[in-house]
Design a protein around this motif. Structure first.
Motif, PDB file in Angstrom:
ATOM      1  N   ASP A 216       0.850  -1.187   0.000  1.00  9.28           N
ATOM      2  CA  ASP A 216       0.000   0.000   0.000  1.00  9.28           C
ATOM      3  C   ASP A 216       0.889   1.242   0.000  1.00  9.28           C
ATOM      4  O   ASP A 216       1.860   1.312   0.754  1.00  9.28           O
TER       5      ASP A 216
ATOM      6  N   ARG B 105      -3.914   0.174   6.912  1.00 11.39           N
ATOM      7  CA  ARG B 105      -5.043   1.078   7.132  1.00 11.39           C
ATOM      8  C   ARG B 105      -6.291   0.254   7.445  1.00 11.39           C
ATOM      9  O   ARG B 105      -6.483  -0.817   6.867  1.00 11.39           O
TER      10      ARG B 105
ATOM     11  N   GLU C 113      -9.312   0.355   6.480  1.00  8.11           N
ATOM     12  CA  GLU C 113     -10.132  -0.076   5.344  1.00  8.11           C
ATOM     13  C   GLU C 113      -9.516  -1.255   4.584  1.00  8.11           C
ATOM     14  O   GLU C 113     -10.212  -2.001   3.917  1.00  8.11           O
TER      15      GLU C 113
END
Ligand SMILES: [Zn+2]
Length: 172
Positions: free
Chosen positions: A43, A54, A56
């Motif tokens: 990411d 994160r 999400e």
């Protein structure tokens, strides 16, 4: 070459082959992406553990095109190590369980800082504990941890051309 400063929780600043590997991967797959073999997530230009990703991403439903194999798992498959550690001497015989645990702890902590640092294999041969790691960094880290915990003799042998380190720790 990028600096290794982003891994500020390590004291390793000399070479960054593990990060170089991560950068090369950047071009080849989706971002974010998840490793199908371990809990590493790619990411924003770097690999982290899913547990540190994160929020999400933790609950994300990953599509097939986002499922990749991380550089560490690729390296495990190919068996090409970046670091070798050998732990020898009578002290190892007497403290085998303790030392194996220390190595496991260091490996876990190194992976938390950078999932591309992983153990490829660990075995005992002629009373010597041998460890192969994906990165030089993890091998060095294990060597320093042994020295800090048990003193003994440590020897770091770098091959800059092959980006390989051989770490020997010995105590009788
Ligand atoms: Zn992986």
């Amino acid at each position: 070459m990028q600096s290794a400063k982003r891994y500020s929780n390590t004291n390793f600043t000399k070479r960054v082959d593990h990060e170089g590997g991560a950068k090369r991967e950047e071009m080849k797959h989706a971002s974010p992406a998840i490793c199908s073999h371990c809990d590493a997530v790619y990411d924003a230009g770097r690999w982290t553990l899913l547990s540190a990703a994160r929020p999400e991403l933790k609950s994300r439903k990953w599509s097939e095109s986002e499922k990749v194999i991380c550089p560490a798992c690729k390296q495990k498959q190919s068996g090409v190590a970046g670091g070798y550690v050998s732990i020898s001497g009578e002290f190892f015989g007497r403290h085998r369980e303790e030392i194996t645990k220390l190595v496991a702890n260091e490996t876990t902590r190194a992976r938390e800082a950078n999932p591309l640092s992983a153990m490829i294999r660990e075995y005992v041969e002629n009373d010597v504990l041998k460890i192969e790691t994906t990165t030089e960094h993890l091998a060095e880290r294990i060597g320093h941890a042994l020295k800090d915990a048990y003193d003994g003799e440590t020897d770091f042998d770098f091959s800059h051309e092959n980006k390989v380190v051989r770490v020997r720790w010995h105590r009788d």
